[in-house]
Design an enzyme around this catalytic site. Structure first.
Site, PDB file in Angstrom:
ATOM      1  N   GLY A   1       0.814  -1.210   0.000  1.00 53.07           N
ATOM      2  CA  GLY A   1       0.000   0.000   0.000  1.00 53.07           C
ATOM      3  C   GLY A   1       0.847   1.258   0.000  1.00 53.07           C
ATOM      4  O   GLY A   1       2.066   1.223   0.221  1.00 53.07           O
ATOM      5  N   CYS A   2       0.193   2.390  -0.210  1.00 52.80           N
ATOM      6  CA  CYS A   2       0.914   3.660  -0.300  1.00 52.80           C
ATOM      7  C   CYS A   2       1.446   4.114   1.052  1.00 52.80           C
ATOM      8  O   CYS A   2       2.653   4.341   1.207  1.00 52.80           O
ATOM      9  CB  CYS A   2       0.024   4.721  -0.933  1.00 52.80           C
ATOM     10  SG  CYS A   2      -1.615   4.879  -0.186  1.00 52.80           S
ATOM     11  N   TYR A   3       0.587   4.231   2.046  1.00 51.91           N
ATOM     12  CA  TYR A   3       1.074   4.559   3.387  1.00 51.91           C
ATOM     13  C   TYR A   3       2.094   3.530   3.887  1.00 51.91           C
ATOM     14  O   TYR A   3       3.138   3.907   4.439  1.00 51.91           O
ATOM     15  CB  TYR A   3      -0.094   4.634   4.367  1.00 51.91           C
ATOM     16  CG  TYR A   3      -0.912   5.910   4.346  1.00 51.91           C
ATOM     17  CD1 TYR A   3      -0.314   7.172   4.439  1.00 51.91           C
ATOM     18  CD2 TYR A   3      -2.300   5.855   4.278  1.00 51.91           C
ATOM     19  CE1 TYR A   3      -1.077   8.332   4.442  1.00 51.91           C
ATOM     20  CE2 TYR A   3      -3.071   7.016   4.281  1.00 51.91           C
ATOM     21  CZ  TYR A   3      -2.462   8.254   4.369  1.00 51.91           C
ATOM     22  OH  TYR A   3      -3.220   9.398   4.386  1.00 51.91           O
TER      23      TYR A   3
ATOM     24  N   SER B   1       5.624   4.028   2.372  1.00 50.21           N
ATOM     25  CA  SER B   1       6.344   5.180   2.928  1.00 50.21           C
ATOM     26  C   SER B   1       6.755   4.954   4.379  1.00 50.21           C
ATOM     27  O   SER B   1       7.610   5.676   4.896  1.00 50.21           O
ATOM     28  CB  SER B   1       5.480   6.446   2.824  1.00 50.21           C
ATOM     29  OG  SER B   1       4.402   6.412   3.748  1.00 50.21           O
TER      30      SER B   1
END
Length: 342
Positions: free
Chosen positions: A150-152, A155
């Site tokens: 996922g994106c979160y 990161s």
């Protein structure tokens, strides 16, 4: 070398648009089908004028017909729906790269806890390879089902995993504070995401029990070599179209220094094409990763609180979704890992 034939399921959303932007310039890929129930029968340029001239028309997601003419399928579908397509595609021998969260968690119980439903195919959770190339490149080379990170989580995991593995930080008391552009909510008309509501506004949401939390904890625990972890994850909606900025606070372990942090990052990512480590004490900035597949990481050590402070930025649609899927696909098919991405 013949080109990899790719089908994009759910191509009319933001992640779908980003996939087309990347794949249409990919030297070793051919887009053979793009699906959208709503836009079936319409040329791609009707929905995305930037692709005027591309010989593509949206079609209904008829799995049997599409599976017969593709090698890889990238699922840019809502959570819960991807499994419905992944199962028959896998049976047809198609390599599946899922951008949704359907296969990211290894625990069916955790899936039910956070998504409030039983997982429709729990037997596939163990089979799926987590799609974060910098962590699982070797497993991706032979994967049939890839659960793109996922994106979160991307990161959060990329900057913390090497430090946790090296025992430079403690696996307790971690806080991740992230700000995401509005495209992270998907391409939909919903009051919280229209311009007057988002512009000139920065607000937290989902500060307890966000759906990305178990994914982040799972991967951090794997890196730290502990059974489970519990962290605070505090996402924010930021008044920008794309990108994510995550600031992560971790308790420094005994012997942790700025120099050792830099050495660990160099060992982990010094040869990576899509991770950029900044000099010590500098902070990452979203404007330098927008529309790229790069994760930029900055780090500092606060002697006042004994906290390691890491800043991490990615483009949520590229390294956080579509670019990551293409990077995984490149690895799986033995292509240049950066093909289509630089």
């Amino acid at each position: 070398m013949s080109k990899v034939r790719v089908a994009v399921f759910g191509a009319s959303g933001y992640a779908g648009e980003e996939l087309l932007r990347i794949l249409l310039r990919h030297p070793n890929a051919e887009v053979v089908a793009i699906t959208s129930r709503k836009n079936a029968g319409e040329p791609v340029s009707t929905v995305f004028p930037r692709f005027t001239g591309a010989p593509l028309t949206f079609v209904e997601p008829k799995v049997d017909e599409i599976a017969a003419k593709c090698d890889a399928a990238i699922l840019a579908l809502p959570h819960g729906l991807a499994t419905e397509y992944a199962i028959p595609l896998l049976k047809a021998g198609v390599k599946v790269f899922d951008i949704s969260a359907d296969f990211r968690l290894k625990s069916a119980a955790k899936y039910k806890e956070y998504y409030k439903v039983d997982h429709p195919a729990p037997e596939l959770l163990a089979k799926a390879v987590y799609g974060l190339p910098e962590r699982y490149r070797d497993q991706l080379r032979t994967a049939d089902l890839v659960a793109c990170a996922g994106c979160y989580p991307t990161s959060s995991i990329l900057p913390t995993a090497p430090l946790l593995a090296a025992k430079l930080v403690k696996p307790t008391g971690i806080a991740v504070v992230s700000c995401s552009g509005v495209t992270g909510a998907g391409r939909k008309v919903d009051l919280p995401y229209i311009f007057p509501e988002c512009n000139e506004s920065l607000k937290a949401y989902g500060v307890v029990g966000h759906r990305h939390l178990p994914e982040i904890e799972q991967e951090m625990a794997f890196a730290a070599g502990v059974p489970e972890m519990a962290i605070n994850f505090i996402p924010h909606l930021a008044p920008m179209n794309r990108c994510i900025n995550s600031t992560i606070l971790m308790d420094a372990a005994d012997g942790c220094t700025l120099e050792k942090i830099g050495e660990v990052y160099e060992q982990a990512y010094g040869k990576e094409q899509f991770v950029r480590i900044l000099p010590a004490k500098r902070c990452a900035d979203t404007k330098y990763v927008s529309m790229t597949n790069t994760c930029e990481i900055g780090y500092n050590l606060d002697p006042h609180t004994n906290k390691v402070i890491v800043t991490s930025v990615i483009d949520n649609l590229t390294k956080g979704a579509s670019g990551q899927a293409v990077q995984c696909m490149n690895i799986r098919f033995g292509l240049d890992e950066a093909a289509g991405l630089i």
